[in-house]
Scaffold this motif. Structure first.
Motif, PDB file in Angstrom:
ATOM      1  N   CYS B 103       0.842  -1.185   0.000  1.00  8.26           N
ATOM      2  CA  CYS B 103       0.000   0.000   0.000  1.00  8.26           C
ATOM      3  C   CYS B 103       0.880   1.239   0.000  1.00  8.26           C
ATOM      4  O   CYS B 103       1.868   1.319   0.722  1.00  8.26           O
ATOM      5  N   HIS B 105       0.226   3.979   1.155  1.00  7.70           N
ATOM      6  CA  HIS B 105       0.056   4.795   2.353  1.00  7.70           C
ATOM      7  C   HIS B 105       1.221   4.548   3.295  1.00  7.70           C
ATOM      8  O   HIS B 105       2.134   5.348   3.370  1.00  7.70           O
ATOM      9  N   LEU B 106       1.219   3.401   3.988  1.00 10.19           N
ATOM     10  CA  LEU B 106       2.327   3.139   4.903  1.00 10.19           C
ATOM     11  C   LEU B 106       2.970   1.788   4.669  1.00 10.19           C
ATOM     12  O   LEU B 106       3.739   1.315   5.487  1.00 10.19           O
ATOM     13  N   GLY B 107       2.639   1.155   3.548  1.00 12.60           N
ATOM     14  CA  GLY B 107       3.393  -0.036   3.185  1.00 12.60           C
ATOM     15  C   GLY B 107       2.844  -1.361   3.674  1.00 12.60           C
ATOM     16  O   GLY B 107       3.574  -2.332   3.734  1.00 12.60           O
ATOM     17  N   CYS B 108       1.563  -1.439   4.023  1.00  7.80           N
ATOM     18  CA  CYS B 108       0.983  -2.732   4.351  1.00  7.80           C
ATOM     19  C   CYS B 108       0.653  -3.472   3.052  1.00  7.80           C
ATOM     20  O   CYS B 108       0.658  -2.893   1.980  1.00  7.80           O
ATOM     21  N   CYS B 121      -6.817  -2.554   1.778  1.00  7.57           N
ATOM     22  CA  CYS B 121      -5.728  -2.481   2.734  1.00  7.57           C
ATOM     23  C   CYS B 121      -6.347  -2.410   4.120  1.00  7.57           C
ATOM     24  O   CYS B 121      -7.020  -1.439   4.463  1.00  7.57           O
ATOM     25  N   CYS B 123      -5.010  -2.039   6.927  1.00  9.34           N
ATOM     26  CA  CYS B 123      -4.354  -1.184   7.915  1.00  9.34           C
ATOM     27  C   CYS B 123      -5.163   0.072   8.204  1.00  9.34           C
ATOM     28  O   CYS B 123      -5.492   0.368   9.332  1.00  9.34           O
ATOM     29  N   HIS B 124      -5.455   0.826   7.166  1.00  9.33           N
ATOM     30  CA  HIS B 124      -6.184   2.075   7.386  1.00  9.33           C
ATOM     31  C   HIS B 124      -7.348   2.185   6.421  1.00  9.33           C
ATOM     32  O   HIS B 124      -7.852   3.266   6.164  1.00  9.33           O
ATOM     33  N   GLY B 125      -7.710   1.048   5.846  1.00  3.08           N
ATOM     34  CA  GLY B 125      -8.921   1.019   5.040  1.00  3.08           C
ATOM     35  C   GLY B 125      -8.793   1.485   3.610  1.00  3.08           C
ATOM     36  O   GLY B 125      -9.811   1.713   2.943  1.00  3.08           O
ATOM     37  N   GLY B 126      -7.565   1.636   3.093  1.00  3.19           N
ATOM     38  CA  GLY B 126      -7.410   2.078   1.706  1.00  3.19           C
ATOM     39  C   GLY B 126      -7.872   1.015   0.718  1.00  3.19           C
ATOM     40  O   GLY B 126      -7.887  -0.170   1.025  1.00  3.19           O
ATOM     41  N   PRO B 138      -6.762   6.371   2.682  1.00  3.91           N
ATOM     42  CA  PRO B 138      -5.610   7.278   2.585  1.00  3.91           C
ATOM     43  C   PRO B 138      -4.553   7.026   1.513  1.00  3.91           C
ATOM     44  O   PRO B 138      -3.769   7.938   1.298  1.00  3.91           O
ATOM     45  N   PRO B 139      -4.413   5.875   0.871  1.00  6.75           N
ATOM     46  CA  PRO B 139      -3.294   5.781  -0.070  1.00  6.75           C
ATOM     47  C   PRO B 139      -3.327   6.896  -1.107  1.00  6.75           C
ATOM     48  O   PRO B 139      -4.361   7.128  -1.729  1.00  6.75           O
TER      49      PRO B 139
HETATM   50  S1  FES Z   1      -1.039   1.240   4.813  1.00  4.35           S
HETATM   51 FE1  FES Z   1      -2.703   0.873   3.509  1.00  4.35          FE
HETATM   52  S2  FES Z   1      -4.163   2.285   4.126  1.00  4.35           S
HETATM   53 FE2  FES Z   1      -2.479   2.720   5.437  1.00  4.35          FE
END
Ligand code: FES
Lengths: 404, 174
Positions: B103, B105-108, B121, B123-126, B138-139
């Motif tokens: 992702c 965003h932060l790499g999940c 994703c 992690c934060h719903g992207g 957020p991505p």
């Molecule tokens: S790492 Fe994917 S939405 Fe934050």
């Protein structure tokens, strides 16, 4: 050369060569502490003690830990936990101390904020304390990497990715920090070095500085009263100990310090023996796997509030808000414009500010742990905005404050 | 006076040398932290695409990162916008999504939902569509297409082939 006489005791012998009596007088016997301070002022000693526990338990762990991506996980979860006698004890002591040390740091910080202990003359106490907080955070994060479990790996991935600085896409910088395209061997050994050598060294130096910053302005007190320490010390030394507003640090105040420390230790060892798991994430008992992310990534509880400030915003504003949260506490002595050194309860609207900030950070902490969906995202966003707004409001609120 | 200027001179010479030495040390420290040659050399991966099943996500490993390879069904391709098709890696008649499965965003690692043809994703719903384009924040940007080269039915990751360069020129790859 100075003149040396035959010493009649070891103390005298040392005193002639090291001036230990002077040292003891300056650092302990005639280091004056106000009488009207409560148990919250003992948190510094609790912290020093906990840091000691961390160092000692860390040394024992270090004797069996293997900083290698293939061996690290088993060296912790098998060798230390199963094979080494009492290995479990050191590990649990280390993990629990690493977690509660933050609880105490937060209490210490909020005590300082509540009583205005960062005000004029004491700015450096506050700033050196915040530097300690930051180095403790780095120390905790680097330590979290070492068992090389799933959360270690992915926390490492996420946190190092922050250094690409959003849309600036500085991926080269991230790869340079990791020494690899992903967290790997270079990353693990690097963080191992930071955790067991460089950062502890920095922390010890900062603890020294933090104590040093206290010596001249002296410690604040419950009423924010300005005490003439020389005057009061004279009274004390003249035998008028009842009248004097101060007592010796050692062993008078120290006895109270150590009493609080011993109560704290009951709580601490209760956690170590019966609730050590609160400091450990179950996901970290899976070995690191670069091809599988845990469904929900979150940091340890003490980072949740700042993590939650990052989360509800889009990437770049999120990073800016996150950066804001990291540095803003440093500026507290300069943002608080009021001349009053007094407990928040006597400072009017500042009291409201204080309790809202505390509550807001608790809300952020709780939301940071919950999955970022629906109502939780909304609450998180509101709390993050409130956090930023509080700090922007602070100078205006305190400027209007009447002298008390 | 003569004395003090001589001391000044010595001070300046020392300062100059110290600055030079400091720069050298900094350079060495920077280089020490760079990825090792062995790490860089392991940066190529070959994947045979001929066995791929449509709408089944394959995850390969390249430079320690997960690589998503997804063969699209003809219906999926038909429904795509031009922007999405521009990101497809075409081998013969087959369209593939090839991207780094992290992702932005932060790499999940986002999970593929075969029934909805998209990535979520956790992690934060992207969310990302089947071409790796971000559809729900957020991505901030699409998942990254790694450098690739096509040799028959195999794809070599880590090398820039003509197809990759074409995508780059077309502005599909930043
Ligand atoms: S790492 Fe994917 S939405 Fe934050």
């Amino acid at each position: 050369m100075a003149h040396f006489e035959k010493a009649h005791s070891l103390e005298e012998w040392l005193d002639q060569r090291l001036a230990i009596k002077t040292l003891r007088r300056v650092l302990a016997e005639e280091y004056w502490i106000p009488k009207n301070i409560n148990f919250l002022w003992a948190m510094g000693m609790v912290l020093a003690f906990t840091f000691g526990i961390l160092v000692v338990s860390g040394i024992f762990l270090l004797m069996y830990y293997q900083p290698n991506v293939d061996l690290a996980f088993d060296s912790v979860n098998y060798t230390i936990m199963q094979e080494v006698e009492f290995g479990w004890l050191w590990r649990h002591m280390h993990a629990v101390a690493a977690s509660v040390v933050f609880l105490i740091i937060y209490i210490h910080m909020f005590t300082g904020i509540y009583y205005g202990s960062y005000k004029k003359g004491r700015e450096l106490i506050w700033i050196s304390g915040m530097l300690l907080f930051v180095s403790f955070s780095a120390e905790a994060f680097s330590g979290y990497m070492l068992p090389w479990g799933q959360m270690s790996y992915w926390a490492g991935m996420v946190i190092t990715n922050l250094f690409s600085l959003g849309s600036l896409e500085l991926n080269g910088l991230v790869e340079w920090i990791r020494g690899d395209y992903v967290p790997g061997q270079a990353f693990l050994t690097r963080f191992f070095m930071l955790h067991v050598f460089l950062l502890p060294l920095v922390i010890m130096a900062l603890i020294g500085l933090h104590f040093g910053t206290l010596r001249i302005p002296h410690v604040n007190n419950q009423d924010g009263e300005e005490i003439d320490f020389d005057e009061e010390a004279k009274k004390y030394l003249a035998g008028k100990t009842k009248e004097a507003k101060v007592i010796r640090f050692a062993n008078d105040f120290l006895s109270k310090d150590m009493f609080v420390v011993s109560i704290f230790l009951i709580f601490y060892f209760y956690l170590v023996f019966w609730h050590f798991d609160f400091a450990m994430d179950p996901i970290n008992f899976d070995p690191a796997d670069g091809l599988k992310t845990p469904p929900h990534i979150y940091p340890e509880w003490y980072f949740l509030w700042s993590y939650e400030i990052l989360r509800p915003f889009p990437k770049d504003p999120g990073l800016v808000a996150f950066g804001f949260a990291q540095v803003i506490f440093f500026l507290l002595p300069f943002l608080d414009k009021s001349p009053n050194v007094a407990p928040a309860s006597r400072r009017g609207i500042f009291a409201v500010w204080f309790w809202v900030l505390l509550l807001d950070m608790i809300v952020l902490t709780v939301m940071g742990k919950l999955p970022p969906q629906g109502i939780y995202s909304t609450i998180g966003l509101v709390a993050a905005v409130v956090f930023i707004a509080l700090w922007i409001l602070l100078p205006f609120i305190t400027k209007k404050e009447k002298a008390v | 006076m003569a004395d003090s200027s001589r001391r000044d001179f010595m001070g300046k010479v020392f300062g100059g040398w110290a600055a030079l030495g400091g720069l050298g040390a900094l350079y060495a420290a920077k280089k020490t932290w760079d990825p090792l040659p062995s790490v860089k050399a392991a940066g190529f991966t070959k994947v045979d695409l001929s066995a791929a099943e449509p709408n089944v996500l394959n995850v390969e490993k390249w430079r320690g990162k997960p690589i998503f390879i997804l063969k699209k069904t003809p219906e999926m391709v038909a429904k795509q916008s031009e922007e999405e098709t521009a990101r497809d890696v075409v081998v013969g008649k087959d369209h593939f999504l090839v991207c780094i499965g992290l992702c932005t965003h932060l790499g999940c690692i986002p999970a593929y939902r075969p029934d909805r043809h998209d990535f979520k994703c956790a992690c934060h719903g992207g969310e990302f569509d089947v071409s790796g384009i971000n559809t729900l924040p957020p991505p901030p940007s699409p998942m990254v297409i790694p450098p690739f080269k096509i040799e028959g039915t195999t794809i070599v990751l880590g090398e820039e082939g003509p197809e990759y360069k074409k995508m780059k020129e077309a502005g599909v790859i930043a």
